[in-house]
Design a protein around this motif. Structure first.
Motif, short mmCIF file in Angstrom:
data_model
loop_
_atom_site.label_atom_id
_atom_site.label_comp_id
_atom_site.label_asym_id
_atom_site.label_seq_id
_atom_site.Cartn_x
_atom_site.Cartn_y
_atom_site.Cartn_z
N LYS A 2 97.73 -25.63 -63.70
CA LYS A 2 96.49 -24.93 -63.37
C LYS A 2 96.50 -24.32 -61.98
N GLN A 3 97.45 -24.75 -61.14
CA GLN A 3 97.46 -24.28 -59.76
C GLN A 3 98.86 -23.86 -59.34
N THR A 56 94.23 -21.14 -57.86
CA THR A 56 94.05 -21.41 -59.28
C THR A 56 94.88 -20.38 -60.03
N PHE A 60 96.62 -19.37 -66.57
CA PHE A 60 96.25 -20.58 -67.30
C PHE A 60 94.94 -20.38 -68.06
N TYR A 61 94.08 -19.50 -67.54
CA TYR A 61 92.75 -19.30 -68.11
C TYR A 61 92.62 -18.01 -68.91
#
Length: 70
Positions: A2-3, A56, A60-61
């Protein structure tokens, strides 16, 4: 996943009030890619050299972004 951490040797880091700023990489002359969004990094004193910044990871999103941007 996520990071992502990022720093440039000899360059200054972000400040404590920078969250939300983009990490963009240039793929060619016309295309830029959003790699991440500043999560945290730097310090309250700001502008420290060589401190890594934490972003971020935008990729991932991507599914969430697609669903919520329709």
């Amino acid at each position: 996943d996520k990071q992502v951490c990022f720093s440039v040797p000899g360059e200054v880091s972000t400040c404590y009030d920078d969250p939300g700023n983009p990490l963009v990489v240039k793929e060619d002359e016309k295309v830029k890619c959003l790699l991440g969004i500043t999560s945290y990094g730097g310090s309250s004193a700001c502008k420290h050299i060589d401190l890594p910044e934490v972003f971020t990871r935008a990729g991932f999103y991507i599914d969430w972004i697609k669903i919520h941007s329709q």
